[in-house]
Write an enzyme that holds these catalytic residues in place. Sequence first.
Site, mmCIF file in Angstrom:
data_model
loop_
_atom_site.group_PDB
_atom_site.id
_atom_site.type_symbol
_atom_site.label_atom_id
_atom_site.label_comp_id
_atom_site.label_asym_id
_atom_site.label_seq_id
_atom_site.Cartn_x
_atom_site.Cartn_y
_atom_site.Cartn_z
ATOM 1 C CG HIS A 239 -26.461 6.886 -51.437
ATOM 2 N ND1 HIS A 239 -25.691 6.288 -50.474
ATOM 3 C CD2 HIS A 239 -27.736 6.524 -51.163
ATOM 4 C CE1 HIS A 239 -26.474 5.583 -49.657
ATOM 5 N NE2 HIS A 239 -27.726 5.717 -50.053
ATOM 6 C CE LYS A 330 -32.698 -0.423 -59.132
ATOM 7 N NZ LYS A 330 -32.386 0.592 -58.128
#
Length: 469
Positions: A239, A330
């Site tokens: 990623h 997050k």
Amino acid sequence: MNTTVVIFGASGDLTARKLVPGLYNLKRKGRLPAGTHVVGFARRPYTSEDFRALMRTGVEQFAGGPIDEAIWKEFAQSLSYFRGNLDAPADYASLDAYLKGIEGGAGNRLYYLSTSPEYYAPASQALGAAGLSKSSDGGWRRIIIEKPFGHDLESALALNDAVHSAWNESQVYRIDHYLGKETAQNVLFFRFANTMFEPVWNRNYIDNIQITVAETVDVGHRAGYYEQSGVLRDMFQNHLLQLLTLVTMEPPSSFSADAVRNEKLKVLNAIRAINPADVVLGQYAGYRDAEGIAPGSKTPTYGAIKLYVDNWRWHGVPIYIRCGKALAEKTSEINIQFQPPPHTMFMGANAITPNTIRLFIQPNEGISVTFSSKVPDTTQQARAVDMRFNFADVARGEKLPEAYERLQLDAMLGDASLFIRSDEIVRQWELIDPLIKLDREPTIYARETWGPPEADGLVGGSSDTWLQR
Ligand code: BG6
């Protein structure tokens, strides 16, 4: 021609959480090609009825809205289960017969390997051996392979060889679900569908680039997998490096799979071997206490890396990438930090803040551009202000689709631009494998922080710090 999607590993988490909800949403939006069937393949003794019931629960929970009964009814009719064992060659032959029964003539097939990774090589070869990778009726045969693609360079090379012994590369779709995220794709739109950003997108104007993928969750119930993987394999090899290619690649001449992937490969090839001194590894406090984790485990749950792309555009621009679990927030975001203006004539008390462009991949998907503006009622003071675009504001009620929805559709349409090519995966391992082999003792960091303080020391240049902390 009918299309059948065969999901191997259909009793696993991913099928109910992502794959089938994604296919259901395609159906709901009228995008699932007419005559598509979905067959779940696994060892458990389910009936098709059991499988439908399980998938319904998945759709209810994860499709992102209340189930549409009429759509579900139609979708469920095309859903069935085939009990089989990936180790048994005969089961591939009977699967073939089963699929022919569904197809009732010529048909396209998309096989999705969502099994445990040790089956990727044998299952793709067994499909070939049983004649399932080629068709004689003009229908296409494609295979999607989930991550992780190998656990180091050597095993990835071996896996590529095994897959290629039964499949042409053009049939192979290696998943990196980050590429299925709308906001990751939007990096290319931001750069190449506008005139004003690309001219400054280079070493003449950019001081440094920072890519952060921070998670608040810890490894949870995936300890068994994670202990063998760690953040470098789990996130950096795939990623993070893919996000990096989107930010740094040259403009492809078209949005076709090979044009895009050729440019990505070029930039991956231009990344200088990463200096071990530019790597910080961490492990959140308490990781070793979880079940399934070795008491003295060195598995990193956090990494921060400084690297360079040795080409004309990026010469000398440090690129910082970091990622971790059990962190303070997050967020997945890309921060482009510009150089300060060459000369400052304003002598206000506060220093001029260099411009930044921030691409928010998730959550709160959007883009912000920060620039200096005059503080009202002062003579020479400036302060940083933000122009912010939120995806939600232009979405007109539509939710951003899940990555797996887009990727499954693309594979059915034969568009591989958002999938990883064999040479990319190898290059990604070439870059990350040496860091894994360092086998370094990670620094323990407290949960709900931004990771080991040493990571702050990596960042130099005019920003002096991670923009996000
Ligand atoms: C997966 C990793 O590939 O990506 C997980 O295996 C991680 O460890 C996940 O949590 C993050 O994905 P997302 O889409 O939630 O950012």
